[in-house]
Design a protein around this motif. Structure first.
Motif, PDB file in Angstrom:
ATOM      1  N   TRP A 274       0.599  -1.509  -0.118  1.00  0.00           N
ATOM      2  CA  TRP A 274      -0.053  -0.452  -0.005  1.00  0.00           C
ATOM      3  C   TRP A 274       0.872   1.100   0.039  1.00  0.00           C
ATOM      4  O   TRP A 274       0.860   2.027  -0.585  1.00  0.00           O
ATOM      5  N   MET A 275       1.882   1.429   0.939  1.00  0.00           N
ATOM      6  CA  MET A 275       3.181   2.177   0.852  1.00  0.00           C
ATOM      7  C   MET A 275       3.384   2.406  -0.175  1.00  0.00           C
ATOM      8  O   MET A 275       3.930   3.780  -1.271  1.00  0.00           O
ATOM      9  N   LEU A 276       4.004   1.279  -1.782  1.00  0.00           N
ATOM     10  CA  LEU A 276       4.681   1.324  -2.210  1.00  0.00           C
ATOM     11  C   LEU A 276       3.977   1.887  -3.557  1.00  0.00           C
ATOM     12  O   LEU A 276       4.368   3.447  -3.814  1.00  0.00           O
ATOM     13  N   CYS A 277       2.654   1.634  -3.510  1.00  0.00           N
ATOM     14  CA  CYS A 277       1.562   2.302  -4.170  1.00  0.00           C
ATOM     15  C   CYS A 277       1.925   3.978  -4.110  1.00  0.00           C
ATOM     16  O   CYS A 277       1.798   4.929  -4.820  1.00  0.00           O
ATOM     17  N   GLN A 278       1.398   4.334  -2.526  1.00  0.00           N
ATOM     18  CA  GLN A 278       1.612   5.720  -2.007  1.00  0.00           C
ATOM     19  C   GLN A 278       2.819   6.424  -3.318  1.00  0.00           C
ATOM     20  O   GLN A 278       2.682   7.370  -4.324  1.00  0.00           O
ATOM     21  N   GLU A 279       3.900   5.864  -2.421  1.00  0.00           N
ATOM     22  CA  GLU A 279       4.903   6.143  -3.513  1.00  0.00           C
ATOM     23  C   GLU A 279       5.595   6.583  -4.923  1.00  0.00           C
ATOM     24  O   GLU A 279       5.292   8.211  -4.869  1.00  0.00           O
ATOM     25  N   ILE A 280       4.367   5.772  -5.392  1.00  0.00           N
ATOM     26  CA  ILE A 280       4.838   5.995  -6.367  1.00  0.00           C
ATOM     27  C   ILE A 280       3.566   6.854  -7.007  1.00  0.00           C
ATOM     28  O   ILE A 280       3.891   7.703  -8.428  1.00  0.00           O
ATOM     29  N   ARG A 281       2.963   7.115  -6.661  1.00  0.00           N
ATOM     30  CA  ARG A 281       1.570   8.081  -6.886  1.00  0.00           C
ATOM     31  C   ARG A 281       1.828   9.136  -6.791  1.00  0.00           C
ATOM     32  O   ARG A 281       1.453  10.542  -7.517  1.00  0.00           O
ATOM     33  N   ASN A 282       2.665   9.676  -5.634  1.00  0.00           N
ATOM     34  CA  ASN A 282       2.880  10.603  -5.425  1.00  0.00           C
ATOM     35  C   ASN A 282       4.625  10.728  -5.884  1.00  0.00           C
ATOM     36  O   ASN A 282       5.273  12.449  -5.179  1.00  0.00           O
ATOM     37  N   TYR A 283       5.228   9.831  -6.973  1.00  0.00           N
ATOM     38  CA  TYR A 283       6.803  10.457  -6.696  1.00  0.00           C
ATOM     39  C   TYR A 283       6.377  11.981  -7.797  1.00  0.00           C
ATOM     40  O   TYR A 283       5.921  12.169  -8.946  1.00  0.00           O
ATOM     41  N   ASN A 284       7.454  12.568  -7.646  1.00  0.00           N
ATOM     42  CA  ASN A 284       7.584  14.105  -8.425  1.00  0.00           C
ATOM     43  C   ASN A 284       8.645  14.512  -8.968  1.00  0.00           C
ATOM     44  O   ASN A 284      10.298  14.868  -8.129  1.00  0.00           O
ATOM     45  N   ILE A 285       8.924  14.139 -10.060  1.00  0.00           N
ATOM     46  CA  ILE A 285      10.504  14.646 -10.248  1.00  0.00           C
ATOM     47  C   ILE A 285      11.236  15.832 -10.839  1.00  0.00           C
ATOM     48  O   ILE A 285      12.142  16.259 -10.549  1.00  0.00           O
ATOM     49  N   ALA A 286       9.706  16.806 -10.586  1.00  0.00           N
ATOM     50  CA  ALA A 286      10.397  18.013 -10.602  1.00  0.00           C
ATOM     51  C   ALA A 286      10.756  18.321  -8.835  1.00  0.00           C
ATOM     52  O   ALA A 286      12.369  19.021  -8.605  1.00  0.00           O
ATOM     53  N   GLN A 287      10.480  18.347  -8.065  1.00  0.00           N
ATOM     54  CA  GLN A 287      11.433  17.638  -6.634  1.00  0.00           C
ATOM     55  C   GLN A 287      12.451  17.408  -6.608  1.00  0.00           C
ATOM     56  O   GLN A 287      13.312  17.761  -5.723  1.00  0.00           O
ATOM     57  N   LEU A 288      13.102  16.383  -7.540  1.00  0.00           N
ATOM     58  CA  LEU A 288      14.169  15.225  -7.136  1.00  0.00           C
ATOM     59  C   LEU A 288      15.343  16.532  -7.822  1.00  0.00           C
ATOM     60  O   LEU A 288      15.868  16.702  -7.488  1.00  0.00           O
ATOM     61  N   TYR A 289      14.380  17.709  -9.011  1.00  0.00           N
ATOM     62  CA  TYR A 289      15.396  18.004  -9.479  1.00  0.00           C
ATOM     63  C   TYR A 289      16.684  19.293  -8.951  1.00  0.00           C
ATOM     64  O   TYR A 289      16.869  20.018  -8.699  1.00  0.00           O
ATOM     65  N   GLU A 290      15.100  20.074  -7.707  1.00  0.00           N
ATOM     66  CA  GLU A 290      14.898  21.250  -6.517  1.00  0.00           C
ATOM     67  C   GLU A 290      16.284  19.825  -6.080  1.00  0.00           C
ATOM     68  O   GLU A 290      16.798  21.617  -5.880  1.00  0.00           O
TER      69      GLU A 290
END
Length: 409
Positions: free
Chosen positions: A39-55
């Motif tokens: 369930w948490m793994l699915c939340q991680e995928i759903r909320n992944y934001n590549i813009a936050q990674l770049y920042e």
């Protein structure tokens, strides 16, 4: 435009019992814990934001022209988001992913499809431990979208399997392999290990021949590595009880000979396949394709940004719905590091590296950077140059760690 290739790794950190040689991030867990993790793994995928990674990655580079925060970052953000990636491979690893039900695998894949672009040709691999699958479960995996199975056999000798701490026998594996075929899987890998405690050239050759009789599409064969912190380290780190170096090398030679006679092409130092069945996921790592890892401790490399998720289970379960709180050791690779990786990883493949592609990627003449070391390795008979490509020779493969280390600037 959805044309930037992406590989995705999904880490399932559960197993029935830890093998004696294993230092992977895995442990036994209850079904309740497994369900909560998925369930948490699915939340991680759903909320992944590549813009936050770049920042997060570029915030420390305001004074570096190479990563200009005003123009460079905005350009990267514009050109790269989740929608710009086309997923060419998904790999469920662990641990033992086949402990998870087909329904849960389908749930994870559904989240990935919502987030990223897939095609009908996307390779979706699942690691399976012999004895943890049934015909119904395998059929469920197929229905969910899994199209490639990777069985961790390691040895066809039951005494060797017992020494390794594996939960299965050869007979259990053979049954599982047969079930996978009956479930419709036409692309199956078998993992093997050599240089095991008490293993002889003869017993290893018998393993190879028994595996060949099953006609898998792909075989990975690695020498045992004694990792610190494992039960094997306490028993064997001094080498006592293990095959000597000459025997280990002969096992490697017999792998190449026997598999070659059966039509398997060695396309990477330790990997063999029938034509057209090379593992696309591994090739992504070796050729520098972007990859994102989801799950506990999973590693990623996106646009030359390397990072990994936390390895603390409690922290993951607390913060998985906010992926940026999981990321650790975020590092933007320098041009030097990128060139090193291009050579270090690319030379693992039998086709080697392309000089023209190197020059195209990095905007510098190959000879200016690696001309001297390449000529040195050629004089030693460890590298071969064939028109545009530089590759390891057979002699070079025997000492590949030495050769590859020479390309670290």
């Amino acid at each position: 435009m959805k044309n930037k290739k992406l590989a995705i790794y999904i880490h399932i950190p559960f197993c029935i019992r830890k093998c004696f040689y294993c230092d992977f991030l895995s442990a036994p867990a209850t079904e309740e814990t497994q369900n909560a993790y998925v369930w948490m793994l699915c939340q991680e995928i759903r909320n992944y934001n590549i813009a936050q990674l770049y920042e997060a990655a570029f915030c420390d580079f305001a004074d570096r022209s190479e990563y200009d925060k005003e123009s460079g970052l905005s350009k990267i953000l514009k050109q790269n988001d989740e929608e710009s990636f086309s997923v060419i491979t998904v790999f469920f690893g662990g641990g033992t992913p086949s402990l998870i039900s087909a329904q849960k695998i389908a749930q994870i894949l559904d989240e990935l499809h919502k987030k990223f672009s897939f095609s009908d040709q996307t390779e979706i691999t699942m690691e399976c431990n012999p004895g943890t699958v049934s015909k119904e479960k395998l059929e469920g995996y197929r229905k969910a979208g899994v199209n490639r199975i990777s069985f961790g056999l390691q040895s066809a000798n039951n005494e060797e399997l017992k020494t390794l701490g594996r939960i299965h026998t050869w007979e259990t594996f053979a049954d599982s392999f047969s079930l996978a075929r009956k479930a419709g899987f036409l692309n199956i890998n078998i993992d093997l290990m050599s240089a095991l405690p008490g293993q002889t050239e003869a017993s290893y050759e018998r393993t190879l021949k028994k595996v060949m009789a099953l006609h898998p599409e792909h075989i990975s064969s690695y020498s045992l590595i004694i990792e610190e912190g494992t039960p094997f380290y306490e028993r064997y780190h001094l080498g006592k009880g293990l095959p000597d170096e000459d025997t280990e090398r002969q096992m490697y030679e017999r792998t190449k000979q026997i598999l070659g006679q059966e039509g398997y092409e060695r396309y990477e130092i330790s990997n063999y396949s029938k034509k057209g069945y090379e593992c696309r996921h591994n090739l992504c790592y070796w050729n520098g394709t972007d990859y994102i890892g989801f799950g506990l401790g999973a590693s990623s490399m996106v646009s030359h940004i390397r990072y990994h998720n936390c390895s603390d289970f409690s922290k993951y379960m607390q913060n998985g719905a906010n992926p940026k709180l999981l990321w650790e050791e975020i590092n933007v690779l320098s041009k030097k590091e990128q060139m090193e990786e291009y050579m270090f990883l690319g030379l693992r493949c039998m086709e080697g590296v392309s000089v023209s592609l190197f020059e195209q990627k990095f905007g510098v003449a190959y000879d200016k950077i690696y001309g001297a070391v390449t000529k040195k390795m050629q004089r030693l008979g460890l590298l071969a140059a064939n028109q545009d490509r530089i590759s390891l020779t057979e002699k070079g493969i025997d000492v590949s760690n030495y050769v590859l280390s020479e390309f670290l600037l």
